[in-house]
Every structure is written in structure tokens, then in C-alpha cells.
Design an enzyme around this catalytic site. Structure first.
Site, PDB file in Angstrom:
ATOM      1  N   CYS A  10      30.332  48.709  32.108  1.00 10.64           N
ATOM      2  CA  CYS A  10      30.301  47.622  33.100  1.00 10.64           C
ATOM      3  C   CYS A  10      29.317  47.937  34.236  1.00 10.64           C
ATOM      4  O   CYS A  10      29.280  49.063  34.736  1.00 10.64           O
ATOM      5  CB  CYS A  10      31.710  47.418  33.663  1.00 10.64           C
ATOM      6  SG  CYS A  10      31.781  46.046  34.837  1.00 10.64           S
ATOM      7  N   CYS A  25      37.616  52.434  38.593  1.00  8.67           N
ATOM      8  CA  CYS A  25      37.555  51.976  37.216  1.00  8.67           C
ATOM      9  C   CYS A  25      36.792  52.890  36.259  1.00  8.67           C
ATOM     10  O   CYS A  25      35.595  53.151  36.432  1.00  8.67           O
ATOM     11  CB  CYS A  25      36.955  50.580  37.148  1.00  8.67           C
ATOM     12  SG  CYS A  25      37.090  49.906  35.468  1.00  8.67           S
ATOM     13  N   ARG A  62      54.433  41.651  38.456  1.00  8.41           N
ATOM     14  CA  ARG A  62      54.330  42.555  37.306  1.00  8.41           C
ATOM     15  C   ARG A  62      54.141  44.006  37.753  1.00  8.41           C
ATOM     16  O   ARG A  62      53.232  44.312  38.525  1.00  8.41           O
ATOM     17  CB  ARG A  62      53.166  42.139  36.396  1.00  8.41           C
ATOM     18  CG  ARG A  62      53.041  43.067  35.171  1.00  8.41           C
ATOM     19  CD  ARG A  62      52.018  42.613  34.121  1.00  8.41           C
ATOM     20  NE  ARG A  62      52.286  41.259  33.730  1.00  8.41           N
ATOM     21  CZ  ARG A  62      51.538  40.223  34.105  1.00  8.41           C
ATOM     22  NH1 ARG A  62      50.463  40.421  34.843  1.00  8.41           N
ATOM     23  NH2 ARG A  62      51.855  39.012  33.737  1.00  8.41           N
ATOM     24  N   CYS A 116      46.277  35.283  28.061  1.00 11.42           N
ATOM     25  CA  CYS A 116      45.664  35.535  29.365  1.00 11.42           C
ATOM     26  C   CYS A 116      44.337  36.231  29.116  1.00 11.42           C
ATOM     27  O   CYS A 116      44.180  36.933  28.122  1.00 11.42           O
ATOM     28  CB  CYS A 116      46.594  36.438  30.175  1.00 11.42           C
ATOM     29  SG  CYS A 116      45.906  36.979  31.743  1.00 11.42           S
ATOM     30  N   CYS A 156      33.325  49.454  40.848  1.00  6.55           N
ATOM     31  CA  CYS A 156      34.711  49.547  41.323  1.00  6.55           C
ATOM     32  C   CYS A 156      35.161  51.018  41.272  1.00  6.55           C
ATOM     33  O   CYS A 156      35.169  51.610  40.185  1.00  6.55           O
ATOM     34  CB  CYS A 156      35.624  48.678  40.470  1.00  6.55           C
ATOM     35  SG  CYS A 156      34.974  47.004  40.247  1.00  6.55           S
ATOM     36  N   CYS A 180      46.620  34.583  37.811  1.00 11.09           N
ATOM     37  CA  CYS A 180      47.249  35.901  37.893  1.00 11.09           C
ATOM     38  C   CYS A 180      46.362  36.750  38.790  1.00 11.09           C
ATOM     39  O   CYS A 180      45.205  37.005  38.447  1.00 11.09           O
ATOM     40  CB  CYS A 180      47.342  36.513  36.490  1.00 11.09           C
ATOM     41  SG  CYS A 180      47.910  38.225  36.478  1.00 11.09           S
ATOM     42  N   CYS A 187      47.048  39.764  26.857  1.00 13.09           N
ATOM     43  CA  CYS A 187      46.034  39.669  27.911  1.00 13.09           C
ATOM     44  C   CYS A 187      44.788  40.405  27.430  1.00 13.09           C
ATOM     45  O   CYS A 187      44.833  41.600  27.148  1.00 13.09           O
ATOM     46  CB  CYS A 187      46.567  40.293  29.192  1.00 13.09           C
ATOM     47  SG  CYS A 187      45.348  40.304  30.504  1.00 13.09           S
TER      48      CYS A 187
HETATM   49  N1  SAM Z   1      36.177  43.326  34.586  1.00 12.54           N
HETATM   50  C1  SAM Z   1      37.222  42.446  34.917  1.00 12.54           C
HETATM   51  C2  SAM Z   1      37.542  42.444  36.388  1.00 12.54           C
HETATM   52  O1  SAM Z   1      37.177  43.376  37.106  1.00 12.54           O
HETATM   53  O2  SAM Z   1      38.181  41.493  36.842  1.00 12.54           O
HETATM   54  C3  SAM Z   1      38.505  42.681  34.142  1.00 12.54           C
HETATM   55  C4  SAM Z   1      39.009  44.058  33.821  1.00 12.54           C
HETATM   56  S1  SAM Z   1      39.492  45.077  35.190  1.00 12.54           S
HETATM   57  C5  SAM Z   1      39.705  46.632  34.388  1.00 12.54           C
HETATM   58  C6  SAM Z   1      41.093  44.469  35.638  1.00 12.54           C
HETATM   59  C7  SAM Z   1      41.857  45.166  36.737  1.00 12.54           C
HETATM   60  O3  SAM Z   1      42.371  46.411  36.301  1.00 12.54           O
HETATM   61  C8  SAM Z   1      41.136  45.525  38.010  1.00 12.54           C
HETATM   62  O4  SAM Z   1      40.951  44.449  38.868  1.00 12.54           O
HETATM   63  C9  SAM Z   1      42.089  46.538  38.629  1.00 12.54           C
HETATM   64  O5  SAM Z   1      43.033  45.892  39.454  1.00 12.54           O
HETATM   65  C10 SAM Z   1      42.792  47.143  37.415  1.00 12.54           C
HETATM   66  N2  SAM Z   1      42.427  48.557  37.240  1.00 12.54           N
HETATM   67  C11 SAM Z   1      41.261  49.047  36.752  1.00 12.54           C
HETATM   68  N3  SAM Z   1      41.254  50.389  36.738  1.00 12.54           N
HETATM   69  C12 SAM Z   1      42.448  50.788  37.243  1.00 12.54           C
HETATM   70  C13 SAM Z   1      43.039  52.072  37.501  1.00 12.54           C
HETATM   71  N4  SAM Z   1      42.375  53.203  37.252  1.00 12.54           N
HETATM   72  N5  SAM Z   1      44.288  52.098  38.017  1.00 12.54           N
HETATM   73  C14 SAM Z   1      44.945  50.947  38.277  1.00 12.54           C
HETATM   74  N6  SAM Z   1      44.439  49.716  38.061  1.00 12.54           N
HETATM   75  C15 SAM Z   1      43.205  49.637  37.562  1.00 12.54           C
HETATM   76  C1  DTB Z   2      46.052  44.297  35.904  1.00 15.45           C
HETATM   77  O1  DTB Z   2      46.356  43.979  37.079  1.00 15.45           O
HETATM   78  N1  DTB Z   2      46.203  45.513  35.393  1.00 15.45           N
HETATM   79  C2  DTB Z   2      45.719  45.553  34.043  1.00 15.45           C
HETATM   80  C3  DTB Z   2      45.337  44.068  33.772  1.00 15.45           C
HETATM   81  N2  DTB Z   2      45.555  43.460  35.032  1.00 15.45           N
HETATM   82  C4  DTB Z   2      44.025  43.749  33.204  1.00 15.45           C
HETATM   83  C5  DTB Z   2      44.659  46.569  33.825  1.00 15.45           C
HETATM   84  C6  DTB Z   2      45.064  47.967  34.206  1.00 15.45           C
HETATM   85  C7  DTB Z   2      43.974  48.900  33.837  1.00 15.45           C
HETATM   86  C8  DTB Z   2      44.289  50.318  34.120  1.00 15.45           C
HETATM   87  C9  DTB Z   2      43.172  51.235  33.803  1.00 15.45           C
HETATM   88  C10 DTB Z   2      42.753  51.265  32.363  1.00 15.45           C
HETATM   89  O2  DTB Z   2      43.613  51.378  31.463  1.00 15.45           O
HETATM   90  O3  DTB Z   2      41.546  51.228  32.099  1.00 15.45           O
HETATM   91 FE1  SF4 Z   3      33.867  46.366  35.682  1.00 16.89          FE
HETATM   92 FE2  SF4 Z   3      36.022  47.887  35.881  1.00 16.89          FE
HETATM   93 FE3  SF4 Z   3      35.112  46.616  38.021  1.00 16.89          FE
HETATM   94 FE4  SF4 Z   3      36.247  45.194  36.005  1.00 16.89          FE
HETATM   95  S1  SF4 Z   3      37.266  46.689  37.329  1.00 16.89           S
HETATM   96  S2  SF4 Z   3      34.353  44.719  37.132  1.00 16.89           S
HETATM   97  S3  SF4 Z   3      35.591  46.452  34.259  1.00 16.89           S
HETATM   98  S4  SF4 Z   3      34.032  48.244  36.893  1.00 16.89           S
END
Ligand code: SAM
Ligand code: DTB
Ligand code: SF4
Length: 310
Positions: free
Chosen positions: A53, A60, A261, A129, A57, A189, A97
Site C-alpha cells: 500500500c 499498518c 465491535r 462489507c 499509516c 462502519c 468483510c
Molecule cells: N486500506 C483500507 C483503509 O485504510 O481504509 C482498508 C484496510 S485497513 C488495514 C483497515 C483498518 O485496519 C485501519 O483503518 C485500521 O483501523 C486497522 N488496522 C490496521 N493495522 C492495524 C493494527 N496493526 N492494529 C490494529 N488495527 C489495525
Molecule cells: C477494523 O476496524 N479492523 C479490521 C477491519 N476493520 C478491516 C482490520 C484489523 C487489521 C489488523 C491488522 C492486520 O491484521 O493486518
Molecule cells: Fe494502506 Fe494500511 Fe493505511 Fe489501509 S491502513 S491505507 S492498507 S497503509
């Protein structure tokens, strides 16, 4: 879903800081007015496009710029998604989802393929979702017409703290997408993450951010940060379960009708801790041994938990 009360930040802060047993009791009372306290909805996450990506973030593992140990994948074939959903349905998930590590949805082949996934899943009588990054109103409408029920797009934290965690887009970009989704017939959501080094004020600020939306989200995920090696937040301490319970209870009171959730971070929580979260008004979880890229308790553990609570 209407926001039926106006809250001030101080009021919400006072709720968050109540003696814990009072807070849990108040949240449980509100929960019972609008929800069946014995029902926990189960969703299955499927990472349909993993890693690479362009965003930054800080939490992430899927951001291309961080060196994390994940398996990157292009968009998953439709059949594979449907097979995974079938298996999840058989073990009790009512919703799927689909997550994609995209900055935003781009019209074209990949989006057409996602539309096919949505059609296939909704034909299986599952709720569907997606979380695909930023979307336009037109794209949200196309997803809704294909049978999508919910769109997930988290505001993650307060507007002030957002800049500390993400620089490649702003808090207002998130709000804009949420309003685009709201203009379609999709349910919203949106929630966030605690344990990223934010203050309690930021946690309340996140709830204020959700209150500023034209309507309350139907579903609010509360994630406890899963610190992943290679990300800027790798050294964050695991957020205390007491903070998770307080956040869930406060969210439940401020958004009485929304589903709250208990999302990422359950691997680092005891069964007793998760039970307290359910008492405090959480009524939904993600099932399966993997979230998008990180571990999750898995079906056997969750079966044990549900049996214990039955
Ligand atoms: N790329 C899309 C976005 O950013 O909306 C969708 C996928 S993103 C991984 C969805 C959500 O996962 C993020 O907004 C964040 O709240 C959650 N998330 C990602 N990495 C995480 C982590 N290490 N611990 C907890 N939540 C995480
Ligand atoms: C949300 O709030 N949590 C989920 C879902 N929406 C997409 C994602 C959590 C991701 C946690 C880190 C990972 O497994 O990569
Ligand atoms: Fe990309 Fe992860 Fe940020 Fe979603 S949360 S926009 S997958 S870097």
C-alpha cells in the site's frame, strides 16, 4: 442512523473516567435497551489484496514503505473469496468483510472483480462489507447496487492525533469518503484504534469525530493496536484491557443503537477481559485465526469462549 443526542467533550470524558464498575453497569444498561445482550455477531475478514500500500499509516503492516514480514498478494480470484466465505459461513460467520490494501478504489478491472465478489457473496445470503480505502459517491453506489451492505472506513483517532500517525492523507479525506458512503444506501462502519500513544482526550476526540458525521455509523469497530515489527508503532506497549473496556463502554453509551465491535487485539486479551468487553456493550467480533495479516484467536478458542459464556 440518527445521532439522537448532542454531547460535549466534557460529558464524554466524565463518562470515560467514571468508576469502572459504574461505567460498565451504565453501558450494560444502555446495551440492553437496544440490543440482545446474549447475541454476538461474527464477521470473517478476508484480505483480498495484501500489502504494497502506498500510504504511511504508522500502525499498518501493509504499507509498502515499512519492512514487515507479510506475504504480499495481488487481488484474489473471485472463486477463492467465495470458497473462504463458504467455510466461514459453516463455522458461524454471518458477515464477510473484504479488505484491500489500497489508498483508494480505482475504476477498472480490479474494481469490476470486487463487484463480482460482492455479487457472489450476497447471493450466498451473507452480509457483505468492504474496506477498500477512499471511494467516490459513484463507486459507493455501484457497490451498493452489487449487494454490498456495509463500507468500513475508520477515522482511527482524533483529528489532532491523526497527523502524528498518518501523513499521506488527512482526517478530512476520511470524513469525505464516509459522507460519500452515506449518500449511497450503504451502512457505515467506522471506528478506530487505541494504544497508538494517544491521550484519553484523543480517544474522546475520536468519538467526537464520529458524532460530527451527518449520521451515526451503524457499526463502530474498536481496535486495540497490534504492534507489528517493522512499523513505526512496533514498540508501543500493549494497551491495558481496562482502557479497552472503558473505550467500549463509552462508545456504547454515546452511540446506543450502533453495533460496537471488539476488533483487532483479541490475541492479547484474556477470555475474562473479552467477557468484560461484551458486558460493556461490544456485540460483534472478527472470527478466524487471521485478521488481515496478523493472528486472531481462531474458531476453537472462540467456541470455547462462547461455550463458557452460554
Ligand atoms: N486500506 C483500507 C483503509 O485504510 O481504509 C482498508 C484496510 S485497513 C488495514 C483497515 C483498518 O485496519 C485501519 O483503518 C485500521 O483501523 C486497522 N488496522 C490496521 N493495522 C492495524 C493494527 N496493526 N492494529 C490494529 N488495527 C489495525
Ligand atoms: C477494523 O476496524 N479492523 C479490521 C477491519 N476493520 C478491516 C482490520 C484489523 C487489521 C489488523 C491488522 C492486520 O491484521 O493486518
Ligand atoms: Fe494502506 Fe494500511 Fe493505511 Fe489501509 S491502513 S491505507 S492498507 S497503509
Amino acid at each position: 442512523m440518527e445521532n439522537n443526542k448532542t454531547w460535549t467533550k466534557e460529558e464524554i470524558l466524565n463518562i470515560y473516567n467514571k468508576p469502572l464498575m459504574e461505567l460498565i453497569f451504565d453501558a450494560a444498561t444502555v446495551h440492553r435497551l437496544h440490543h440482545d445482550p446474549l447475541k454476538i455477531q461474527v464477521s470473517k475478514l478476508i484480505s483480498i489484496k495484501t500489502g504494497g500500500c502506498p500510504e504511511d499509516c504508522g500502525y499498518c503492516p501493509q504499507a509498502a514503505r515499512y519492512h514487515t514480514n507479510i506475504e504480499k498478494n495481488n487481488l484474489m480470484p473471485v472463486e477463492e473469496v467465495l470458497a473462504k466465505a463458504e467455510a466461514a459461513k459453516a463455522t458461524g460467520s454471518s458477515r464477510v468483510c473484504m479488505g484491500a490494501a489500497w489508498r483508494n478504489v480505482q475504476d477498472g478491472e480490479d474494481f469490476d472483480q470486487v463487484i463480482e465478489m460482492v455479487k457472489g457473496l450476497s447471493a450466498m445470503n451473507m452480509e457483505v462489507c468492504c474496506t477498500l480505502g477512499m471511494v467516490t459517491e459513484n463507486q459507493a453506489t455501484r457497490l451498493a447496487e452489487a449487494g454490498l451492505h456495509y463500507y468500513n472506513h475508520n477515522i482511527d483517532t482524533s483529528e489532532e492525533y491523526y497527523k502524528e500517525v498518518i501523513s499521506t492523507r488527512g482526517f478530512n479525506d476520511r470524513i469525505k469518503t464516509l459522507e460519500n458512503v452515506r449518500k449511497s444506501s450503504l451502512k457505515v462502519c467506522s471506528g478506530g484504534i487505541i494504544g497508538m500513544g494517544e491521550t484519553v482526550d484523543d480517544r474522546i476526540g475520536m468519538l467526537m469525530g464520529l458524532l460530527k458525521l451527518s449520521e451515526a455509523p451503524e457499526s463502530i469497530p474498536i481496535n486495540a493496536l497490534v504492534p507489528v515489527e517493522g512499523t513505526p508503532l512496533e514498540d508501543q506497549e500493549i494497551v491495558p484491557i481496562w482502557d479497552v473496556v472503558r473505550m467500549i463502554a463509552t462508545t456504547r453509551i454515546v452511540f446506543p443503537k450502533s453495533t460496537v465491535r471488539l476488533s483487532a487485539g483479541r490475541m492479547q486479551m484474556s477470555k475474562e477481559g473479552q467477557a468484560l468487553c461484551f458486558m460493556a456493550g461490544a456485540s460483534s467480533i472478527f472470527a478466524g485465526d487471521k485478521l488481515l495479516t496478523t493472528p486472531n484467536p481462531g474458531d476453537n478458542e472462540d467456541m470455547q469462549l462462547f461455550n463458557l459464556l452460554d
